[in-house]
Scaffold this active site. Sequence first.
Site, short mmCIF file in Angstrom:
data_model
loop_
_atom_site.label_atom_id
_atom_site.label_comp_id
_atom_site.label_asym_id
_atom_site.label_seq_id
_atom_site.Cartn_x
_atom_site.Cartn_y
_atom_site.Cartn_z
N LYS A 1 4.36 -8.79 -12.61
CA LYS A 1 3.53 -8.93 -11.42
C LYS A 1 2.12 -8.45 -11.71
CE LYS A 1 6.47 -6.33 -9.32
NZ LYS A 1 7.21 -5.50 -8.36
N THR B 1 0.15 -2.03 1.68
CA THR B 1 0.89 -2.51 0.51
C THR B 1 2.06 -1.59 0.16
OG1 THR B 1 -0.66 -1.31 -0.88
CG2 THR B 1 -1.12 -3.65 -0.50
N GLY C 1 5.49 -0.48 -0.35
CA GLY C 1 6.80 -1.14 -0.41
C GLY C 1 6.75 -2.61 -0.79
N THR C 2 5.63 -3.07 -1.31
CA THR C 2 5.57 -4.50 -1.67
C THR C 2 6.54 -4.83 -2.81
OG1 THR C 2 3.61 -3.92 -2.95
CG2 THR C 2 3.22 -5.09 -0.91
N CYS D 1 9.46 -3.27 -3.52
CA CYS D 1 10.83 -3.27 -2.97
C CYS D 1 11.07 -4.56 -2.20
CB CYS D 1 11.01 -2.10 -1.99
SG CYS D 1 10.64 -0.49 -2.68
O1 PXL Z 1 7.56 1.40 -4.24
C1 PXL Z 1 8.36 2.19 -5.01
C2 PXL Z 1 9.35 2.97 -4.20
C3 PXL Z 1 10.67 2.71 -4.34
N1 PXL Z 1 11.63 3.37 -3.67
C4 PXL Z 1 11.30 4.35 -2.82
C5 PXL Z 1 9.99 4.66 -2.62
C6 PXL Z 1 8.98 3.96 -3.32
C7 PXL Z 1 7.60 4.27 -3.08
O2 PXL Z 1 7.21 5.07 -2.28
O3 PXL Z 1 9.70 5.62 -1.76
C8 PXL Z 1 12.36 5.08 -2.09
#
Ligand code: PXL
Length: 270
Positions: A177, A208, A210-211, A213
């Site tokens: 990405k 942005t 959690g983009t 996930c």
């Molecule tokens: O974006 C990565 C990520 C993955 N998982 C959890 C997160 C984060 C970023 O904050 O909190 C639980």
Amino acid sequence: MQTVMTIAGFDPSGGAGVLADIKTIAALGCFGVAAITSITSQNTRGVYTAYHQSEDVLRGQILPLLDDFEIAAVKIGMLPTTEQIKVVVELLERVPLKNIVIDPVFQSTSGHALINIEARQFLIESLLPYADVVTPNLSETEVLLGIQCNSVEEMKAAARVLSFRFSQKKQVAILVKGGHLNSGATDVLFDGENEIEFSSSKLMSRHTHGTGCTLASAIASLLAQGLQLSDAIQEAKEFVRGAIQHAPGLGKGKGPMNHFFNYVPKSSII
Ligand code: PXL
């Protein structure tokens, strides 16, 4: 309705981790089930603590789900300890699962380390060969490869090299990405045969969180419904773009997206 399982961390602010995953899976028409690897404390400004769950707690969440549901796809995100990685490898070895999307989470959007270096190395060597698709961003690609990518051509070479490296048991596709590349938001897929570019103009937004996930969960949900990988990625990218564009404007830092931008709530129908 297809069931998608997410194995990821808990972000109480709802932007990332299992909450983002479940919202994405539901918004894209699947049923989401989840196992939590770590309880973090965070908001849109940063990650403050992370209480990683024991291997027993993780195994104890996953086994009853595998026992009871037909899992059509799996999204794996934050997996912070060697013990947890061993649990997941053990289960994948025992139970053949399809459509495994691994988002190699090394740090939060705000820059907080979400895995230690020893576990990171173990994840790379032992878990990634079980993926159908791995979705590293540019800094994760640099960790996986040991060198930086500064152009789309270098991203293509990286995707190809990593795909060959991890395809020991089965074909592992790599989606690099390029969102942080200055020139735009081009992502590159190598699926074992072809390099495919996904280009879109870059959105300027602070929303942005959690983009990564969300993209990985969207790909898993669309694969669960039978889409081909490149179509799933194209549609997943459009979903993330829509969710950013309709962000509710919450928080003071890197704010959450709106995963239900296509859904009309009852209160606004009246
Ligand atoms: O974006 C990565 C990520 C993955 N998982 C959890 C997160 C984060 C970023 O904050 O909190 C639980």
